[in-house]
Design an enzyme around this catalytic site. Sequence first.
Site: not given
Ligand SMILES: [Zn+2]
Length: 260
Positions: A65, A79, A132, A200
């Site tokens: 992002h 994030e 992430h 993640e």
């Molecule tokens: Zn993400």
Amino acid sequence: MRIANKKRFIISCVFFTLVLSIFGKMSIFLQRDGTSFPIVMAVDKNKEENSNNNKNYTIVLDPGHGGVDLGTSYKNFNEKDLTLKIVKYAEEYLKDEGYAVVLTRNEDKLVPLKEIGNIANNSNADVFVSVHINSLQDINYKGITGYYYDGKGYETDERIKLVKTIGDEILKSDSWEDKGVKRENFAVLRYTKMPSALIECGFITNEEDRARLSKDEVLKRLAENISKGIINYLDHQVKNGYNKNSEDYTKLMVDEKSMK
Ligand SMILES: [Zn+2]
């Protein structure tokens, strides 16, 4: 300074330079319990050799992002900020180890997914890792999830190996829960032609994970462990004689069009 002292000073300098250069070229032996062992600069030498070897590898890191795309968020936690912090720590660690590192972004901006793939492919990278942070309505979910994608079975073993190796290292610190390895058709994993992984790093919606992610030292350890995983994976590649140019990725890209 008087002339006489100046002369003496110059002679002393020359003498000490000579002594130092002679000692510098010698291995120094010390006696201990009758055995002699050399004190050589073994550690520095190894590091130097590693650095030279590692320069052959390029690692592309992608902080998920950015810009208008905050990613997932919880109160003042975004994030996009956490991923950038982790990736910058990883960049520092890997560069210190002698690897070439390319970031898809090193500031708060949005890079289109296709462009991320292009950056990795044009860098002729050996490994691509996207970082992430997860979230879920069920706040009980916590832990680390590793994702790979092998379009048309492309490099399945390599990609699973990369994700597992990174996950194994992350789980060594800070009591992260293991959420395992999953196959998911993420765009950045689909576009990148080298072994790639998406990690993640915990659930921002879970209190325990959030507490971890709020500590800078945890983010740093996460980054270092991701880096160690990448290094372990590259070592495995060398041992297995992996050749990044051996598979026909062009064919895969043609096939990709029919998958959309
Ligand atoms: Zn993400």
